[in-house]
Enzyme design. Structure first.
Site, short mmCIF file in Angstrom:
data_model
loop_
_atom_site.label_atom_id
_atom_site.label_comp_id
_atom_site.label_asym_id
_atom_site.label_seq_id
_atom_site.Cartn_x
_atom_site.Cartn_y
_atom_site.Cartn_z
N ASN A 12 0.76 -0.87 0.22
CA ASN A 12 0.56 0.10 0.12
C ASN A 12 1.11 0.71 0.17
O ASN A 12 1.38 1.38 1.26
CB ASN A 12 -0.89 0.02 1.26
CG ASN A 12 -1.17 1.38 1.27
OD1 ASN A 12 -1.16 1.86 0.22
ND2 ASN A 12 -3.06 0.84 2.67
N ARG A 97 -2.68 -2.06 -3.42
CA ARG A 97 -3.57 -1.06 -3.57
C ARG A 97 -3.80 -0.24 -4.36
O ARG A 97 -2.74 0.56 -4.73
CB ARG A 97 -3.97 -0.79 -2.00
CG ARG A 97 -4.90 0.41 -1.89
CD ARG A 97 -4.74 1.35 -0.49
NE ARG A 97 -6.13 2.15 -0.36
CZ ARG A 97 -5.57 3.20 -0.31
NH1 ARG A 97 -4.99 3.20 0.56
NH2 ARG A 97 -7.33 3.67 0.27
N HIS A 186 -12.59 3.37 -1.00
CA HIS A 186 -12.27 1.97 0.72
C HIS A 186 -13.49 0.76 0.31
O HIS A 186 -13.31 0.23 0.87
CB HIS A 186 -13.31 2.81 1.79
CG HIS A 186 -12.38 3.59 2.52
ND1 HIS A 186 -13.39 5.35 3.36
CD2 HIS A 186 -11.46 4.50 2.63
CE1 HIS A 186 -12.30 6.27 3.40
NE2 HIS A 186 -10.82 5.12 3.35
N GLY A 216 -12.53 5.34 9.90
CA GLY A 216 -11.47 5.23 10.25
C GLY A 216 -11.25 7.14 10.20
O GLY A 216 -11.77 7.74 10.62
N ARG A 247 -11.54 16.00 7.03
CA ARG A 247 -12.57 16.42 5.12
C ARG A 247 -13.20 16.79 6.16
O ARG A 247 -14.10 15.98 7.13
CB ARG A 247 -12.19 15.40 5.07
CG ARG A 247 -10.60 15.18 4.15
CD ARG A 247 -10.87 13.83 3.14
NE ARG A 247 -9.83 13.22 2.74
CZ ARG A 247 -10.01 11.76 2.47
NH1 ARG A 247 -11.06 11.17 3.18
NH2 ARG A 247 -8.77 11.79 2.33
N ARG A 290 -10.72 9.86 20.22
CA ARG A 290 -10.21 8.84 21.81
C ARG A 290 -9.87 10.14 22.44
O ARG A 290 -11.05 10.91 23.31
CB ARG A 290 -8.79 8.52 22.21
CG ARG A 290 -8.90 6.77 21.57
CD ARG A 290 -7.84 6.40 21.42
NE ARG A 290 -7.27 6.69 19.95
CZ ARG A 290 -6.50 5.73 19.43
NH1 ARG A 290 -5.73 4.76 20.01
NH2 ARG A 290 -5.71 6.88 18.29
N GLY A 336 -11.34 2.17 12.22
CA GLY A 336 -10.44 2.60 14.03
C GLY A 336 -11.56 3.43 14.82
O GLY A 336 -11.95 2.30 15.63
N GLY A 338 -15.38 3.11 13.87
CA GLY A 338 -15.93 2.12 14.25
C GLY A 338 -16.21 0.53 15.17
O GLY A 338 -16.44 0.54 16.06
N GLU A 390 -8.15 -4.68 5.14
CA GLU A 390 -8.18 -4.67 2.93
C GLU A 390 -6.54 -5.45 3.13
O GLU A 390 -6.96 -6.40 1.54
CB GLU A 390 -8.05 -3.05 3.37
CG GLU A 390 -9.53 -3.02 3.42
CD GLU A 390 -9.08 -0.81 4.03
OE1 GLU A 390 -8.68 -0.67 5.23
OE2 GLU A 390 -9.22 -0.16 3.20
P1 ADP Z 1 -6.98 5.45 8.34
O1 ADP Z 1 -6.89 3.68 8.15
O2 ADP Z 1 -8.44 6.44 7.92
O3 ADP Z 1 -5.96 6.14 8.75
P2 ADP Z 1 -7.87 3.98 11.08
O4 ADP Z 1 -8.82 3.27 10.29
O5 ADP Z 1 -7.12 3.66 11.52
O6 ADP Z 1 -7.86 5.22 9.97
O7 ADP Z 1 -8.91 4.58 12.26
C1 ADP Z 1 -8.23 5.91 12.65
C2 ADP Z 1 -8.63 6.21 13.65
O8 ADP Z 1 -9.52 5.49 14.81
C3 ADP Z 1 -8.20 7.35 14.57
O9 ADP Z 1 -8.13 8.58 13.95
C4 ADP Z 1 -9.49 7.52 15.91
O10 ADP Z 1 -9.64 8.33 15.61
C5 ADP Z 1 -9.42 6.26 15.53
N1 ADP Z 1 -9.19 5.34 16.98
C6 ADP Z 1 -8.74 3.64 16.84
N2 ADP Z 1 -8.40 3.65 17.99
C7 ADP Z 1 -9.57 4.22 19.10
C8 ADP Z 1 -10.27 3.73 20.17
N3 ADP Z 1 -9.42 2.89 20.65
N4 ADP Z 1 -11.15 4.54 20.85
C9 ADP Z 1 -12.04 5.24 19.59
N5 ADP Z 1 -10.69 5.89 18.35
C10 ADP Z 1 -10.33 5.11 17.49
#
Ligand code: ADP
Length: 410
Positions: A12, A97, A186, A216, A247, A290, A336, A338, A390
């Site tokens: 990726n 990817r 996605h 995420g 965004r 978080r 992340g 979700g 993914e």
């Molecule tokens: P991407 O692949 O789009 O960079 P991810 O799917 O890894 O993102 O998600 C990252 C986001 O997930 C972080 O910016 C944060 O907001 C959220 N995140 C990660 N762990 C937690 C948690 N334990 N509680 C709440 N939110 C979280």
């Protein structure tokens, strides 16, 4: 070693990073995972974790890595020192990817010069992503020119959207000339998660209608009817739809004219404002859910408003896709936010009982890496958490393609 090769290296490639995983498709196990970041800077870093045979210590290397070619060579050295190098006869394919596949690429594709040229032709609609993906592909091809290199497109899963969902209501000639339409992103995650959700419900993908919420840092929703995507929230670019980390998501397009005419901003400045300085970070200064929840719990009004705006948009999409699908079997949270943020899941579903949707507080509070249902038994529609993967999906699709081309050549 005997038999057919079963390993797939998944790459990726971003503008300044390369994430990678080596998987063995004989059993789906991961042999190594890693990341090279800050490519082109003095402070580049490679982090590599061997996972085979119980795994080993994470290894880190810091120091300048000038470009993607050097990054991939460094990755190849790490893999070789674990005995799973790129020259191994057990390597079946490299799966890449690729963010934008336009309308042409509706499925994973073995890369040749013509495919490279088409990915290049799509750069104007994916200026941030496709050039980085191309660099990764070209570098991998130069390292193993004999090996099948497969492109797995973020847009492919969404190419089944009907024209009524994919077209913007703008002048058709202009739209066609500049290839302006809703492509969605996605897709690899939406495909994987919707299929895994069917499995969780004990049904075939063709039997279920699912709303997937990929939350995420980037975020998108999709409506999946019987395994086929019928609508998704991202559009020509990943800017449309849900409120994201940085965004804005949906916005009146007239805001952009206003910023140009009244604030005197350039197209690039408006682009940066909406893509990098908006969403949660624009609303409250933080994009990590978080941190936002911590501030909400402390009574911080800016964080509370940001959270409310995020949830309001999410609810609107759940309602919209419920109407698009007519019948919904599951609403599923992934990525992340979700997968981890119970308060987001609780707030997004709250008040939707009339739609057959509810969340069980105890089930929602459980922390787990497993796919799971978090709605109470009585709810008509399942609410689920399904961790996305993914890389596994890219490896599966790449491996299936090289296997089917191998058998059709026999
Ligand atoms: P991407 O692949 O789009 O960079 P991810 O799917 O890894 O993102 O998600 C990252 C986001 O997930 C972080 O910016 C944060 O907001 C959220 N995140 C990660 N762990 C937690 C948690 N334990 N509680 C709440 N939110 C979280």
């Amino acid at each position: 070693m005997t038999g057919t090769p079963t390993r797939v290296l998944v790459l990726n490639s971003g503008s300044s990073s390369v994430k990678y995983q080596l998987l063995d498709m004989a059993d789906g196990n991961r042999l190594a995972v890693g990341l090279v970041e800050r490519i082109g800077e003095e402070t580049s870093r490679l982090a590599h974790t061997p996972l085979q045979g119980g795994g080993g210590e994470k290894r880190e290397k810091n120091g300048p890595i000038p470009d993607h070619a050097a990054a991939l060579k460094a990755v190849a050295e790490e893999l070789a020192s674990d005995g799973v190098g790129l020259d191994s006869p057990e390597l079946a394919a490299i799966g890449h990817r690729v963010v934008h596949g336009g309308l042409r690429f509706t499925a994973p594709t073995v890369i040749d010069d013509e495919v490279l040229a088409e990915i290049e032709r799509l750069v104007p609609v994916a200026p941030l992503h496709n050039p980085a993906n191309l660099t990764g592909i070209r570098t991998a091809m130069s390292l193993r020119p004999d090996l099948p290199q497969v492109a797995v497109f973020d847009t492919a899963f969404h190419t089944t959207m009907p024209e009524s969902a994919a077209r913007y209501a703008i002048d058709v000639a202009t739209a066609d000339e500049y290839r302006i339409r809703r492509y969605g992103f996605h897709g690899t995650s939406h495909a994987y998660v919707s299929r895994e959700t069917a499995k969780l419900l004990g049904k075939a993908p063709e039997e279920v209608n699912v709303i997937v919420l990929h939350l995420g840092n980037g975020a998108s929703a999709s409506a999946v009817a019987g395994g086929r995507c019928v609508d998704t929230s991202m559009g020509l670019t990943p800017l449309e739809g849900l409120v994201m980390g940085t965004r804005s998501g949906d916005i009146d397009p007239a805001v952009t004219f206003h910023l140009k005419r009244v604030a005197g901003m350039s197209a690039d400045e408006i682009d940066a404002l909406l893509n990098k300085k908006s969403g949660l970070v624009g609303l409250c200064g933080d994009n990590d859910m978080r941190e936002i929840r911590r501030r909400v719990d402390e009574g911080d009004p800016a964080a509370a408003l940001a959270f409310d705006i995020y949830i309001h948009r999410l609810k609107k999409y759940i309602g919209a896709y419920y109407a698009v699908l007519g019948r919904v079997d599951a609403v599923v949270f992934t990525a992340g936010v979700g997968e981890n943020a119970a308060p987001v899941r609780e707030a997004a579903i709250a008040g939707l009982e009339e739609l057959g949707l509810a969340v069980d507080a105890d089930l929602n509070a459980v922390r787990s890496d497993e796919a799971r249902i978090i709605s109470p038994d009585y709810a008509r529609v399942a609410v689920a958490v399904v961790p996305t993967d993914e890389e596994l999906e890219i490896a599966r699709q790449s491996f299936a393609l090289v296997q089917s081309s191998a058998s059709s050549n026999e």
